[in-house]
Design a protein around this motif. Structure first.
Motif, short mmCIF file in Angstrom:
data_model
loop_
_atom_site.label_atom_id
_atom_site.label_comp_id
_atom_site.label_asym_id
_atom_site.label_seq_id
_atom_site.Cartn_x
_atom_site.Cartn_y
_atom_site.Cartn_z
N THR A 172 -49.51 -43.36 4.58
CA THR A 172 -50.32 -42.18 4.26
C THR A 172 -51.75 -42.60 3.95
O THR A 172 -52.70 -41.96 4.40
CB THR A 172 -49.71 -41.41 3.07
OG1 THR A 172 -48.38 -41.02 3.41
CG2 THR A 172 -50.53 -40.17 2.72
N HIS A 202 -55.10 -41.45 5.88
CA HIS A 202 -56.19 -40.89 5.08
C HIS A 202 -57.49 -41.64 5.38
O HIS A 202 -58.53 -41.03 5.66
CB HIS A 202 -55.81 -41.00 3.60
CG HIS A 202 -56.86 -40.63 2.61
ND1 HIS A 202 -57.30 -39.34 2.43
CD2 HIS A 202 -57.54 -41.39 1.71
CE1 HIS A 202 -58.22 -39.32 1.47
NE2 HIS A 202 -58.38 -40.56 1.02
N ALA A 253 -60.58 -31.83 5.44
CA ALA A 253 -59.64 -31.07 4.61
C ALA A 253 -58.23 -31.65 4.75
O ALA A 253 -57.51 -31.78 3.75
CB ALA A 253 -59.66 -29.60 5.00
N VAL A 254 -57.83 -32.01 5.97
CA VAL A 254 -56.52 -32.63 6.17
C VAL A 254 -56.46 -33.96 5.42
O VAL A 254 -55.48 -34.27 4.74
CB VAL A 254 -56.24 -32.84 7.68
CG1 VAL A 254 -54.97 -33.65 7.90
CG2 VAL A 254 -56.15 -31.49 8.39
N SER A 255 -57.54 -34.74 5.52
CA SER A 255 -57.59 -36.01 4.82
C SER A 255 -57.53 -35.81 3.31
O SER A 255 -56.89 -36.59 2.60
CB SER A 255 -58.86 -36.77 5.20
OG SER A 255 -58.89 -37.99 4.52
N GLY A 256 -58.19 -34.80 2.81
CA GLY A 256 -58.14 -34.49 1.38
C GLY A 256 -56.73 -34.15 0.93
O GLY A 256 -56.30 -34.55 -0.16
N TYR A 257 -56.01 -33.42 1.77
CA TYR A 257 -54.61 -33.13 1.47
C TYR A 257 -53.82 -34.43 1.33
O TYR A 257 -53.04 -34.60 0.39
CB TYR A 257 -54.01 -32.24 2.57
CG TYR A 257 -52.51 -32.12 2.47
CD1 TYR A 257 -51.93 -31.20 1.59
CD2 TYR A 257 -51.67 -32.92 3.22
CE1 TYR A 257 -50.56 -31.10 1.47
CE2 TYR A 257 -50.30 -32.82 3.11
CZ TYR A 257 -49.74 -31.91 2.24
OH TYR A 257 -48.38 -31.82 2.11
N LEU A 258 -54.06 -35.35 2.26
CA LEU A 258 -53.36 -36.64 2.20
C LEU A 258 -53.77 -37.45 0.97
O LEU A 258 -52.94 -38.12 0.35
CB LEU A 258 -53.62 -37.45 3.47
CG LEU A 258 -53.04 -36.86 4.75
CD1 LEU A 258 -53.45 -37.69 5.95
CD2 LEU A 258 -51.52 -36.73 4.66
N GLY A 297 -54.65 -36.16 -1.88
CA GLY A 297 -53.92 -35.53 -2.97
C GLY A 297 -52.47 -35.98 -3.01
O GLY A 297 -51.90 -36.20 -4.08
N LYS A 298 -51.88 -36.12 -1.83
CA LYS A 298 -50.50 -36.59 -1.75
C LYS A 298 -50.39 -38.01 -2.30
O LYS A 298 -49.44 -38.34 -3.02
CB LYS A 298 -50.03 -36.55 -0.30
CG LYS A 298 -48.58 -36.88 -0.09
CD LYS A 298 -48.19 -36.67 1.37
CE LYS A 298 -46.71 -36.92 1.58
NZ LYS A 298 -46.32 -36.67 2.98
#
Length: 174
Positions: free
Chosen positions: A89, A93, A135-140, A142-143
């Motif tokens: 992940t 990211h 935004a997708v990278s930010g989600y990752l 956060g994960k």
């Protein structure tokens, strides 16, 4: 897993419980979101040059901030055990963030022609697509922090913040 909570280099990545990466990512995110707002504004207002030039400056600020954030993020990633979901992940990211930074760098050079007119649809679309990827990278990201606990203090350390404070003692009045 405990290794992922400790920085590879506390002097550069931030001490235990206070990583630098999360604060540094606010610079490119804020700069690039603002640059898109300026891009859109340049297509609406009369005399858009100030917004077009401002957008280029914001993109440049975002690139510098992204490189600083990438350096601290890479140090954080070095502490994550290889072959784990957290590491994969983290690589995704990082790859997305480097791609986004490259897209904004390309957009920066693409815009160098006419800085007094409206931002073209092409550079504007590139910025919008790059922000979607961010935004997708930010989600990752956060994960990594909230699900896998990368660079997040251990639960026993976190528990300190939830323990009641001892009652404040006052001296008896004389």
């Amino acid at each position: 897993m405990a290794d992922a909570k400790r920085p590879a280099s506390a002097a550069l990545a931030g001490p235990y419980g206070h990583p630098f990466h999360p604060i540094l990512v606010t610079v490119p995110i804020g700069a690039w979101v603002s640059s898109l707002v300026f891009d859109i504004g340049s297509r609406i207002v009369a005399g858009p040059g100030f917004l077009t030039r401002g957008s280029v400056w914001l993109i440049a600020i975002g690139i510098v901030g992204a490189l600083l954030a990438a350096a601290t993020g890479a140090l954080d990633l070095l502490a994550v055990p290889r072959g784990t979901r957290a590491f994969r992940t983290g690589l995704t990211h990082m790859g997305l963030n480097l791609t986004v930074t490259g897209a904004f760098a390309a957009g920066f050079f693409w815009r160098q022609g006419d800085l007094d007119g409206r931002v073209g649809i092409g550079p504007l679309a590139l910025s919008a697509a790059a922000l979607a990827a961010l935004a997708v990278s930010g989600y990752l990201g956060g994960k990594l922090a909230y699900r896998f606990g990368v660079r997040v203090a251990a639960e026993e350390v976190q528990a300190e913040g939830y323990r009641p404070r001892p009652a404040h003692r006052t001296r008896p009045a004389h």
